[in-house]
Design a protein around this motif. Structure first.
Motif, PDB file in Angstrom:
ATOM      1  N   VAL A 187       0.822  -1.205   0.000  1.00 28.71           N
ATOM      2  CA  VAL A 187       0.000   0.000   0.000  1.00 28.71           C
ATOM      3  C   VAL A 187       0.859   1.259   0.000  1.00 28.71           C
ATOM      4  O   VAL A 187       0.917   1.994  -0.981  1.00 28.71           O
ATOM      5  N   VAL A 188       1.547   1.505   1.096  1.00 33.54           N
ATOM      6  CA  VAL A 188       2.230   2.785   1.289  1.00 33.54           C
ATOM      7  C   VAL A 188       3.425   2.952   0.356  1.00 33.54           C
ATOM      8  O   VAL A 188       3.553   3.960  -0.349  1.00 33.54           O
ATOM      9  N   THR A 189       4.326   1.979   0.344  1.00 38.07           N
ATOM     10  CA  THR A 189       5.561   2.122  -0.439  1.00 38.07           C
ATOM     11  C   THR A 189       5.299   2.267  -1.934  1.00 38.07           C
ATOM     12  O   THR A 189       5.865   3.169  -2.578  1.00 38.07           O
ATOM     13  N   PRO A 190       4.450   1.406  -2.554  1.00 36.28           N
ATOM     14  CA  PRO A 190       4.208   1.587  -3.995  1.00 36.28           C
ATOM     15  C   PRO A 190       3.587   2.949  -4.315  1.00 36.28           C
ATOM     16  O   PRO A 190       4.019   3.624  -5.257  1.00 36.28           O
ATOM     17  N   ILE A 191       2.596   3.362  -3.544  1.00 33.46           N
ATOM     18  CA  ILE A 191       1.902   4.616  -3.856  1.00 33.46           C
ATOM     19  C   ILE A 191       2.777   5.825  -3.538  1.00 33.46           C
ATOM     20  O   ILE A 191       2.804   6.805  -4.296  1.00 33.46           O
ATOM     21  N   ASN A 192       3.513   5.773  -2.447  1.00 36.07           N
ATOM     22  CA  ASN A 192       4.447   6.855  -2.140  1.00 36.07           C
ATOM     23  C   ASN A 192       5.462   7.018  -3.262  1.00 36.07           C
ATOM     24  O   ASN A 192       5.814   8.131  -3.661  1.00 36.07           O
ATOM     25  N   SER A 193       5.946   5.909  -3.800  1.00 33.62           N
ATOM     26  CA  SER A 193       6.952   5.954  -4.867  1.00 33.62           C
ATOM     27  C   SER A 193       6.404   6.605  -6.128  1.00 33.62           C
ATOM     28  O   SER A 193       7.049   7.474  -6.733  1.00 33.62           O
ATOM     29  N   VAL A 194       5.203   6.205  -6.549  1.00 34.47           N
ATOM     30  CA  VAL A 194       4.667   6.761  -7.795  1.00 34.47           C
ATOM     31  C   VAL A 194       4.295   8.235  -7.644  1.00 34.47           C
ATOM     32  O   VAL A 194       4.429   9.015  -8.597  1.00 34.47           O
ATOM     33  N   THR A 195       3.850   8.639  -6.449  1.00 35.99           N
ATOM     34  CA  THR A 195       3.514  10.058  -6.271  1.00 35.99           C
ATOM     35  C   THR A 195       4.775  10.922  -6.263  1.00 35.99           C
ATOM     36  O   THR A 195       4.738  12.075  -6.688  1.00 35.99           O
ATOM     37  N   ASN A 196       5.886  10.374  -5.795  1.00 35.77           N
ATOM     38  CA  ASN A 196       7.144  11.113  -5.865  1.00 35.77           C
ATOM     39  C   ASN A 196       7.579  11.310  -7.320  1.00 35.77           C
ATOM     40  O   ASN A 196       8.052  12.375  -7.698  1.00 35.77           O
ATOM     41  N   LEU A 197       7.425  10.270  -8.124  1.00 37.67           N
ATOM     42  CA  LEU A 197       7.759  10.392  -9.547  1.00 37.67           C
ATOM     43  C   LEU A 197       6.829  11.375 -10.241  1.00 37.67           C
ATOM     44  O   LEU A 197       7.220  12.032 -11.211  1.00 37.67           O
ATOM     45  N   ALA A 198       5.588  11.492  -9.759  1.00 35.81           N
ATOM     46  CA  ALA A 198       4.653  12.450 -10.350  1.00 35.81           C
ATOM     47  C   ALA A 198       5.167  13.877 -10.168  1.00 35.81           C
ATOM     48  O   ALA A 198       5.114  14.690 -11.092  1.00 35.81           O
ATOM     49  N   GLN A 199       5.657  14.193  -8.971  1.00 37.79           N
ATOM     50  CA  GLN A 199       6.220  15.525  -8.739  1.00 37.79           C
ATOM     51  C   GLN A 199       7.428  15.761  -9.634  1.00 37.79           C
ATOM     52  O   GLN A 199       7.648  16.873 -10.142  1.00 37.79           O
ATOM     53  N   SER A 200       8.220  14.729  -9.832  1.00 37.79           N
ATOM     54  CA  SER A 200       9.380  14.846 -10.717  1.00 37.79           C
ATOM     55  C   SER A 200       8.952  15.130 -12.151  1.00 37.79           C
ATOM     56  O   SER A 200       9.529  15.995 -12.827  1.00 37.79           O
ATOM     57  N   GLY A 201       7.942  14.406 -12.632  1.00 40.43           N
ATOM     58  CA  GLY A 201       7.466  14.619 -13.999  1.00 40.43           C
ATOM     59  C   GLY A 201       6.957  16.026 -14.213  1.00 40.43           C
ATOM     60  O   GLY A 201       7.260  16.667 -15.231  1.00 40.43           O
ATOM     61  N   SER A 202       6.186  16.549 -13.263  1.00 38.33           N
ATOM     62  CA  SER A 202       5.678  17.919 -13.390  1.00 38.33           C
ATOM     63  C   SER A 202       6.814  18.932 -13.368  1.00 38.33           C
ATOM     64  O   SER A 202       6.799  19.919 -14.106  1.00 38.33           O
ATOM     65  N   ALA A 203       7.810  18.691 -12.503  1.00 41.35           N
ATOM     66  CA  ALA A 203       8.939  19.621 -12.417  1.00 41.35           C
ATOM     67  C   ALA A 203       9.705  19.683 -13.736  1.00 41.35           C
ATOM     68  O   ALA A 203      10.087  20.766 -14.209  1.00 41.35           O
ATOM     69  N   PHE A 204       9.919  18.535 -14.370  1.00 43.49           N
ATOM     70  CA  PHE A 204      10.654  18.529 -15.638  1.00 43.49           C
ATOM     71  C   PHE A 204       9.827  19.120 -16.781  1.00 43.49           C
ATOM     72  O   PHE A 204      10.389  19.654 -17.745  1.00 43.49           O
ATOM     73  N   ALA A 205       8.506  19.043 -16.684  1.00 39.16           N
ATOM     74  CA  ALA A 205       7.681  19.740 -17.675  1.00 39.16           C
ATOM     75  C   ALA A 205       7.842  21.250 -17.531  1.00 39.16           C
ATOM     76  O   ALA A 205       7.854  21.985 -18.529  1.00 39.16           O
ATOM     77  N   VAL A 206       7.982  21.717 -16.289  1.00 40.66           N
ATOM     78  CA  VAL A 206       8.231  23.141 -16.055  1.00 40.66           C
ATOM     79  C   VAL A 206       9.569  23.546 -16.659  1.00 40.66           C
ATOM     80  O   VAL A 206       9.711  24.636 -17.220  1.00 40.66           O
ATOM     81  N   VAL A 207      10.564  22.661 -16.560  1.00 39.25           N
ATOM     82  CA  VAL A 207      11.866  22.935 -17.177  1.00 39.25           C
ATOM     83  C   VAL A 207      11.697  23.227 -18.659  1.00 39.25           C
ATOM     84  O   VAL A 207      12.306  24.146 -19.209  1.00 39.25           O
ATOM     85  N   LEU A 208      10.826  22.463 -19.295  1.00 43.24           N
ATOM     86  CA  LEU A 208      10.629  22.601 -20.739  1.00 43.24           C
ATOM     87  C   LEU A 208       9.875  23.865 -21.110  1.00 43.24           C
ATOM     88  O   LEU A 208      10.154  24.492 -22.135  1.00 43.24           O
ATOM     89  N   ARG A 209       8.935  24.281 -20.255  1.00 45.03           N
ATOM     90  CA  ARG A 209       8.055  25.389 -20.619  1.00 45.03           C
ATOM     91  C   ARG A 209       8.457  26.749 -20.073  1.00 45.03           C
ATOM     92  O   ARG A 209       8.162  27.776 -20.682  1.00 45.03           O
ATOM     93  N   THR A 210       9.113  26.787 -18.921  1.00 43.13           N
ATOM     94  CA  THR A 210       9.380  28.090 -18.321  1.00 43.13           C
ATOM     95  C   THR A 210      10.424  28.877 -19.116  1.00 43.13           C
ATOM     96  O   THR A 210      11.320  28.301 -19.730  1.00 43.13           O
ATOM     97  N   LYS A 211      10.294  30.185 -19.074  1.00 48.34           N
ATOM     98  CA  LYS A 211      11.274  31.075 -19.682  1.00 48.34           C
ATOM     99  C   LYS A 211      12.092  31.796 -18.615  1.00 48.34           C
ATOM    100  O   LYS A 211      12.900  32.668 -18.934  1.00 48.34           O
ATOM    101  N   ASN A 212      11.864  31.405 -17.375  1.00 48.22           N
ATOM    102  CA  ASN A 212      12.589  31.981 -16.246  1.00 48.22           C
ATOM    103  C   ASN A 212      13.787  31.090 -15.941  1.00 48.22           C
ATOM    104  O   ASN A 212      13.626  29.932 -15.539  1.00 48.22           O
ATOM    105  N   SER A 213      15.000  31.587 -16.139  1.00 49.63           N
ATOM    106  CA  SER A 213      16.197  30.766 -15.976  1.00 49.63           C
ATOM    107  C   SER A 213      16.353  30.267 -14.542  1.00 49.63           C
ATOM    108  O   SER A 213      16.793  29.137 -14.309  1.00 49.63           O
ATOM    109  N   SER A 214      15.993  31.099 -13.578  1.00 50.49           N
ATOM    110  CA  SER A 214      16.090  30.694 -12.182  1.00 50.49           C
ATOM    111  C   SER A 214      15.122  29.551 -11.878  1.00 50.49           C
ATOM    112  O   SER A 214      15.485  28.567 -11.237  1.00 50.49           O
TER     113      SER A 214
END
Length: 631
Positions: free
Chosen positions: A332-359
């Motif tokens: 229960v906890v470990t599988p779902i915790n793992s996939v939700t962490n990867l979800a935050q990673s995926g969203s962050a890397f999408a921001v890398v692709l779209r943002t025009k703010n270097s910082s």
């Protein structure tokens, strides 16, 4: 190290010093405090401390988000506070749930590294067997497996220490209690009794304590609740014995008497009840997911980051460990915790692709990597929550992947390190080879869906920056005002380094100058748009027509006044002209209340310029006189 010390010192000072701290500890990314006086904590000020990513109250617990270097910062906090991991929570005025989550967090957080390291090792051992590098019968495997399984098997010892520290009782007496529960003679009898109940064989002879009290034969290997409850009882028994034991005898006889009283209670009452309660909770969660199926996984996957934000995710640790102890796996906890962490990673890397703010791009890259290996706070606080829509995208991606994980009944066979990519070895099992394959698919699904959802939803930052860039060339700025900021007050000049507020004195917000007002009127120091004006009215942020960002911070700690004495009525988004009267402040009334009325005028985007310097460093200044010069 000096940076960690500076961060720790400023945080402790801001929350009232060591005298205001009942208890302090840390988790993977946060400093956590129980405070005696929770009022008037300058959260906004703490958020500006170098090295601090955010600050918040979760229930009655105060949390300071540090990120990956939290352990280093906590070392410095611990040196300042002293015995900070041994806070006594028994007299706390927190609500029941807040106190419960606080206790769970403080008990389980310290043992996470040991669980993570040995869980990861157990996964690699399974991998070695699958690829034929060794066999489960080899002596090397047996020896290393003993190391990998040691923490889970002897879990009562680890929990005895962390519980004793939390409840301020003797760690060594607590370890003695755990040793009695884990003594080989008793464990062997308990295991024989359990085996007899399964096979129908002959049960061992009943055990009795003192020849009278029947002793249930229960195995406490890998158990969680029995030792925790027993140590809590031990604390009160020790304190009771100390009250009547003569000082000349207490060193030897208090521990003996306390153990003789606590041990029967632990073995006859607490231990069995705790064991059965733990099994009941574990079975209940398993039943819930069996009945709810993928829907239960979807709900937990979509809400897990919200538990992380509040620090409540540690409340699931007992459920996870109980499942490992009873079933040999956790689904229960470990599988779902793992996939939700990867979800935050995926969203962050999408921001890398779209943002025009270097910082923002740099923050998203580093925090996206951290999230993929289990540290999500930098990604949430620095990127997804800040931009909002990427956070919603991550909730959606994590929810779908959580439902998939439950549908495939993915099982973690060990702690496996931080939930994320490093958890992969924990899902390897020589008799369930597809388990790890589907786990990798779940991780990829979560990352990819969150990435795509973020790209589709977008975020407002990019649009706002484009509008700002387009509007700037249309503004005609008076050459006289272009590189100058003018005084908003009549008063006496003071250098920032002399201000009684370390955040401003150390120029952490930006460079500028301070004024001790002599008259009540406040004027606009520059022509531009009002960008900041809180309800407390103590601060005015202006984005100048020339691109300079100016903060006029009236008084020190005046946010606590809630606007009292401030006769300023401004509208965020409105435009003001240099020298325009913004309102008045009752400085005399504030002085009478003991308020420091020193007013700071700061260029908050100082880094955009070669130099920001005072036009004069001392003396009297009048409104609309040049105050700060910018190069």
């Amino acid at each position: 190290m000096s940076n960690y010390k500076e961060t720790a010192t400023q945080v402790v000072e801001a929350i009232g010093g060591k005298e205001n701290i009942n208890n302090a500890w840390h988790c993977v990314t946060r400093l956590r405090f129980n405070l005696k006086d929770k009022n008037n904590i300058p959260i906004d000020k703490i958020k500006k401390i170098p090295g601090v990513m955010g600050a918040q109250f979760s229930g009655d617990q105060f949390q300071v988000i540090i990120g990956n270097t939290v352990a280093d910062v906590f070392e410095e906090v611990d040196l300042i506070v002293g015995d900070s991991d041994q806070g006594d929570i028994t007299n706390s005025d927190e609500g029941f749930l807040s106190k419960l989550f606080d206790i769970i967090s403080a008990i389980f957080t310290p043992i996470v590294p040991a669980l993570a390291g040995t869980g990861l090792l157990k996964g690699f051992l399974a991998l070695a067997v699958i690829f034929g590098w060794t066999t489960a019968e080899s002596s090397s495997y047996q020896v290393i497996y003993g190391l990998a399984d040691s923490v889970l098997y002897f879990l009562p010892f680890l929990l005895a220490v962390s519980t004793a520290r939390k409840f301020r009782t003797s760690e060594y007496l607590s370890l003695a209690l755990a040793g009695a529960m884990m003594y080989p003679t008793y464990l062997t009898a308990a295991q024989n009794a359990m085996q007899a109940s399964f096979t129908g064989g002959e049960a061992p002879a009943p055990w009795h304590m003192f020849g009278v009290i029947p002793l249930p034969l229960v195995s406490y290997a890998s158990s969680v609740l029995p030792i925790i409850f027993s140590v809590v009882v031990l604390k009160y028994v020790v304190n009771w014995v100390k009250k009547w034991m003569p000082d000349s005898l207490t060193l030897m006889f208090t521990p003996m008497v306390a153990l003789l009283i606590t041990f029967p209670i632990a073995m006859v009452i607490i231990g069995p009840i705790g064991t059965y309660a733990g099994n009941f909770v574990g079975d209940g969660i398993a039943w819930l997911f069996e009945v709810g199926g993928p829907f239960a996984g979807l709900v937990l996957g979509a809400t897990y980051p919200l538990l992380v934000i509040t620090g409540m995710h540690y409340s699931l640790a007992p459920i996870s460990l109980t499942s490992y102890a009873k079933n040999g796996f956790e689904n229960v906890v470990t599988p779902i915790n793992s996939v939700t962490n990867l979800a935050q990673s995926g969203s962050a890397f999408a921001v890398v692709l779209r943002t025009k703010n270097s910082s923002m791009r740099q923050i998203a890259i580093s925090s996206g990597i951290s999230a993929s290996i289990g540290i999500t706070e930098p990604a949430m606080y620095g990127v997804t929550l800040k931009l909002k829509r990427p956070f919603y995208a991550a909730l959606a991606g994590g929810g779908i992947a959580g439902g998939f994980s439950t549908f495939m009944n993915l099982k973690a066979y060990g702690g496996g390190g931080m939930p994320g990519l490093f958890s992969i070895p924990a899902f390897i099992h020589d008799k369930d080879t597809m388990n790890v394959v589907w786990f990798i698919v779940a991780l990829a699904l979560s990352w990819l869906l969150s990435f795509i959802f973020t790209l589709v939803l977008g975020f407002k930052e990019e649009v706002e920056e484009e509008i700002l860039v387009e509007e700037k060339p249309e503004i005609v700025v008076d050459p006289v005002e272009k590189n100058r900021i003018f005084s908003p007050l009549n008063g006496k000049i003071m250098l920032l380094k002399n201000v009684a507020d370390e955040t401003f004195a150390q120029e952490l917000v930006g460079k500028g100058i301070a004024i001790v007002p002599t008259e009540k009127e406040v004027y606009a120091p520059i022509s531009g748009e009002i960008k900041l004006f809180p309800e407390s009215k103590h601060a005015i942020g202006i984005l100048g027509d020339n691109g300079v960002e100016v903060l006029v911070h009236i008084g020190i700690d005046t946010v606590e006044l809630g606007g009292e004495g401030f006769n300023l009525e401004l509208v965020v988004g409105s435009h003001v002209e240099k020298g325009q009267l913004l309102g008045t402040v009752d400085f005399e009334g504030l002085l009478a209340k003991g308020v420091d009325i020193t007013t700071m005028v700061i260029v908050t985007n100082t880094l955009n310029y070669t130099d920001v310097s005072p036009a004069q460093e001392e003396g009297i200044i009048f409104k609309e006189e040049e105050l700060v010069h910018i190069i």
